[in-house]
Design a protein around this motif. Structure first.
Motif, PDB file in Angstrom:
ATOM      1  N   LYS A 286     -38.521  66.477 -31.824  1.00  0.00           N
ATOM      2  CA  LYS A 286     -38.559  65.819 -30.513  1.00  0.00           C
ATOM      3  C   LYS A 286     -37.483  66.388 -29.597  1.00  0.00           C
ATOM      4  O   LYS A 286     -37.718  66.617 -28.413  1.00  0.00           O
ATOM      5  CB  LYS A 286     -38.402  64.292 -30.654  1.00  0.00           C
ATOM      6  CG  LYS A 286     -39.622  63.650 -31.272  1.00  0.00           C
ATOM      7  CD  LYS A 286     -40.855  63.965 -30.426  1.00  0.00           C
ATOM      8  CE  LYS A 286     -42.095  63.353 -30.994  1.00  0.00           C
ATOM      9  NZ  LYS A 286     -43.271  63.668 -30.196  1.00  0.00           N
ATOM     10  N   GLN A 287     -36.278  66.619 -30.127  1.00  0.00           N
ATOM     11  CA  GLN A 287     -35.203  67.179 -29.314  1.00  0.00           C
ATOM     12  C   GLN A 287     -35.548  68.589 -28.836  1.00  0.00           C
ATOM     13  O   GLN A 287     -35.351  68.918 -27.657  1.00  0.00           O
ATOM     14  CB  GLN A 287     -33.887  67.225 -30.108  1.00  0.00           C
ATOM     15  CG  GLN A 287     -33.274  65.887 -30.339  1.00  0.00           C
ATOM     16  CD  GLN A 287     -32.074  65.961 -31.270  1.00  0.00           C
ATOM     17  OE1 GLN A 287     -31.959  66.859 -32.107  1.00  0.00           O
ATOM     18  NE2 GLN A 287     -31.181  64.998 -31.142  1.00  0.00           N
ATOM     19  N   LEU A 288     -36.053  69.396 -29.719  1.00  0.00           N
ATOM     20  CA  LEU A 288     -36.391  70.769 -29.360  1.00  0.00           C
ATOM     21  C   LEU A 288     -37.594  70.816 -28.425  1.00  0.00           C
ATOM     22  O   LEU A 288     -37.643  71.638 -27.504  1.00  0.00           O
ATOM     23  CB  LEU A 288     -36.676  71.599 -30.615  1.00  0.00           C
ATOM     24  CG  LEU A 288     -35.482  71.835 -31.530  1.00  0.00           C
ATOM     25  CD1 LEU A 288     -35.952  72.369 -32.881  1.00  0.00           C
ATOM     26  CD2 LEU A 288     -34.483  72.783 -30.891  1.00  0.00           C
ATOM     27  N   GLY A 289     -38.548  69.935 -28.663  1.00  0.00           N
ATOM     28  CA  GLY A 289     -39.749  69.906 -27.839  1.00  0.00           C
ATOM     29  C   GLY A 289     -39.501  69.381 -26.439  1.00  0.00           C
ATOM     30  O   GLY A 289     -40.195  69.757 -25.507  1.00  0.00           O
ATOM     31  N   SER A 290     -38.489  68.553 -26.281  1.00  0.00           N
ATOM     32  CA  SER A 290     -38.206  67.998 -24.955  1.00  0.00           C
ATOM     33  C   SER A 290     -37.093  68.750 -24.258  1.00  0.00           C
ATOM     34  O   SER A 290     -36.727  68.424 -23.132  1.00  0.00           O
ATOM     35  CB  SER A 290     -37.823  66.513 -25.074  1.00  0.00           C
ATOM     36  OG  SER A 290     -36.599  66.394 -25.759  1.00  0.00           O
TER      37      SER A 290
ATOM     38  N   ASP B 263     -27.470  73.405 -38.664  1.00  0.00           N
ATOM     39  CA  ASP B 263     -26.471  72.871 -39.604  1.00  0.00           C
ATOM     40  C   ASP B 263     -27.040  71.693 -40.397  1.00  0.00           C
ATOM     41  O   ASP B 263     -26.776  71.551 -41.594  1.00  0.00           O
ATOM     42  CB  ASP B 263     -25.204  72.432 -38.868  1.00  0.00           C
ATOM     43  CG  ASP B 263     -24.384  73.610 -38.351  1.00  0.00           C
ATOM     44  OD1 ASP B 263     -24.664  74.769 -38.724  1.00  0.00           O
ATOM     45  OD2 ASP B 263     -23.454  73.352 -37.548  1.00  0.00           O
ATOM     46  N   ALA B 264     -27.825  70.847 -39.740  1.00  0.00           N
ATOM     47  CA  ALA B 264     -28.434  69.710 -40.430  1.00  0.00           C
ATOM     48  C   ALA B 264     -29.420  70.197 -41.492  1.00  0.00           C
ATOM     49  O   ALA B 264     -29.466  69.642 -42.606  1.00  0.00           O
ATOM     50  CB  ALA B 264     -29.134  68.790 -39.437  1.00  0.00           C
ATOM     51  N   VAL B 265     -30.189  71.227 -41.187  1.00  0.00           N
ATOM     52  CA  VAL B 265     -31.124  71.776 -42.173  1.00  0.00           C
ATOM     53  C   VAL B 265     -30.340  72.330 -43.370  1.00  0.00           C
ATOM     54  O   VAL B 265     -30.739  72.147 -44.526  1.00  0.00           O
ATOM     55  CB  VAL B 265     -32.041  72.853 -41.554  1.00  0.00           C
ATOM     56  CG1 VAL B 265     -32.904  73.519 -42.619  1.00  0.00           C
ATOM     57  CG2 VAL B 265     -32.920  72.245 -40.468  1.00  0.00           C
ATOM     58  N   GLY B 266     -29.211  72.962 -43.106  1.00  0.00           N
ATOM     59  CA  GLY B 266     -28.347  73.433 -44.193  1.00  0.00           C
ATOM     60  C   GLY B 266     -27.829  72.282 -45.038  1.00  0.00           C
ATOM     61  O   GLY B 266     -27.756  72.380 -46.272  1.00  0.00           O
ATOM     62  N   ALA B 267     -27.492  71.172 -44.395  1.00  0.00           N
ATOM     63  CA  ALA B 267     -27.037  69.991 -45.134  1.00  0.00           C
ATOM     64  C   ALA B 267     -28.172  69.412 -45.973  1.00  0.00           C
ATOM     65  O   ALA B 267     -27.945  68.956 -47.109  1.00  0.00           O
ATOM     66  CB  ALA B 267     -26.491  68.942 -44.163  1.00  0.00           C
TER      67      ALA B 267
ATOM     68  N   ARG C 108     -27.443  75.229 -33.079  1.00  0.00           N
ATOM     69  CA  ARG C 108     -26.514  75.081 -34.208  1.00  0.00           C
ATOM     70  C   ARG C 108     -26.549  73.691 -34.846  1.00  0.00           C
ATOM     71  O   ARG C 108     -26.615  73.591 -36.088  1.00  0.00           O
ATOM     72  CB  ARG C 108     -25.100  75.457 -33.796  1.00  0.00           C
ATOM     73  CG  ARG C 108     -24.143  75.470 -34.998  1.00  0.00           C
ATOM     74  CD  ARG C 108     -22.789  76.069 -34.681  1.00  0.00           C
ATOM     75  NE  ARG C 108     -22.949  77.500 -34.432  1.00  0.00           N
ATOM     76  CZ  ARG C 108     -22.656  78.085 -33.272  1.00  0.00           C
ATOM     77  NH1 ARG C 108     -22.189  77.386 -32.270  1.00  0.00           N
ATOM     78  NH2 ARG C 108     -22.814  79.378 -33.115  1.00  0.00           N
ATOM     79  N   PRO C 109     -26.543  72.586 -34.085  1.00  0.00           N
ATOM     80  CA  PRO C 109     -26.558  71.269 -34.759  1.00  0.00           C
ATOM     81  C   PRO C 109     -27.800  71.068 -35.637  1.00  0.00           C
ATOM     82  O   PRO C 109     -27.685  70.538 -36.748  1.00  0.00           O
ATOM     83  CB  PRO C 109     -26.528  70.269 -33.594  1.00  0.00           C
ATOM     84  CG  PRO C 109     -25.924  71.027 -32.452  1.00  0.00           C
ATOM     85  CD  PRO C 109     -26.372  72.449 -32.627  1.00  0.00           C
ATOM     86  N   CYS C 110     -28.952  71.479 -35.151  1.00  0.00           N
ATOM     87  CA  CYS C 110     -30.172  71.328 -35.953  1.00  0.00           C
ATOM     88  C   CYS C 110     -30.128  72.231 -37.178  1.00  0.00           C
ATOM     89  O   CYS C 110     -30.469  71.814 -38.290  1.00  0.00           O
ATOM     90  CB  CYS C 110     -31.409  71.633 -35.117  1.00  0.00           C
ATOM     91  SG  CYS C 110     -31.719  70.436 -33.809  1.00  0.00           S
TER      92      CYS C 110
ATOM     93  N   ALA D 269     -37.202  62.079 -41.398  1.00  0.00           N
ATOM     94  CA  ALA D 269     -36.825  61.446 -40.136  1.00  0.00           C
ATOM     95  C   ALA D 269     -35.944  62.375 -39.303  1.00  0.00           C
ATOM     96  O   ALA D 269     -36.136  62.499 -38.088  1.00  0.00           O
ATOM     97  CB  ALA D 269     -36.107  60.123 -40.403  1.00  0.00           C
ATOM     98  N   CYS D 270     -35.018  63.040 -39.943  1.00  0.00           N
ATOM     99  CA  CYS D 270     -34.132  63.961 -39.238  1.00  0.00           C
ATOM    100  C   CYS D 270     -34.938  65.122 -38.638  1.00  0.00           C
ATOM    101  O   CYS D 270     -34.735  65.494 -37.486  1.00  0.00           O
ATOM    102  CB  CYS D 270     -33.064  64.472 -40.199  1.00  0.00           C
ATOM    103  SG  CYS D 270     -31.760  65.424 -39.388  1.00  0.00           S
TER     104      CYS D 270
END
Length: 162
Positions: free
Chosen positions: A156-160, A81-85, A77-79, A149-150
Motif C-alpha cells: 500500500k505504501q509503495l502503491g500510493s 530492511d523489514a524484508v531482511g528482518a 530502505r525501510p521496506c 500484514a507487513c
C-alpha cells in the motif's frame, strides 16, 4: 476513489481471526507435551523454505530497483530492511545476489512503474504468507500473519507513493 482491494481494517481483522484460531487450536491441544509431529515439522520446514526464498527474491528486487533508480534508495530502505528482518525471523539467511550480467527481469524504466512493480511483488508475498498460515504450527502461523500484514502495508505504501 478507493481501489477494489480489501481495506487495511479488513485485512488486519482477518489476520487477527486467523491468529486467534491458531491460538485456540493450541489451547485445545496444550496437554500434549510431545511437541509437533514429524509431519508438522516437515510442513513448517517447507513453509519456511518458501518464505525465505520469497524474501531473498524480494530483497534482490529491491536491490535491482535501487540500482536502476538511485533516487529511490532512501525511500525503499525501510521496506527492504523489514524484508531482511522477516528473513532473519524466519530463520533464513541472505543468499548472494545474482551475479552481474546474469539474466534478470528488467526493472521498469520509470520510477512510478518500478514502485508499482515492487508493490505488486509485496502484495504477492503477503498473499503467499497468508496462504501458508492454515498449514503452519501456531508459532509459525503468528509469524507468517505478521509478515503478511507487513508486506500488505509495504504494498500500500509503495502503491500510493508519488
Amino acid at each position: 476513489m478507493r481501489d477494489a482491494g480489501p481495506t487495511r481494517r479488513t485485512v488486519l481483522a482477518g489476520l487477527g481471526a486467523l491468529v486467534a484460531a491458531g491460538v485456540g487450536a493450541t489451547a485445545c491441544t496444550s496437554d500434549d507435551k510431545s511437541g509437533p509431529t514429524p509431519q508438522q515439522r516437515k510442513a513448517d520446514d517447507d513453509i519456511r523454505d518458501r518464505a525465505t526464498a520469497a524474501a531473498n527474491t524480494l530483497l534482490d528486487r529491491y536491490a535491482a530497483v535501487a540500482a536502476a533508480h538511485p533516487s529511490l534508495t532512501d525511500r525503499l530502505r525501510p521496506c527492504s530492511d523489514a524484508v531482511g528482518a522477516h528473513l532473519t525471523a524466519l530463520g533464513g539467511a541472505r543468499t548472494p545476489p545474482p551475479a552481474p550480467g546474469a539474466p534478470a527481469e528488467p526493472v521498469p524504466a520509470d520510477e512510478a512503474g518500478a514502485l508499482a512493480d515492487l508493490a505488486a511483488r509485496e502484495l504477492q508475498g503477503s498473499d503467499g504468507r497468508l496462504a501458508d498460515v492454515a498449514a503452519a504450527s501456531p508459532d509459525l502461523a503468528r509469524l507468517l500473519a505478521s509478515v503478511s500484514a507487513c508486506q500488505y502495508v509495504h504494498a500500500k505504501q509503495l502503491g500510493s507513493a508519488s
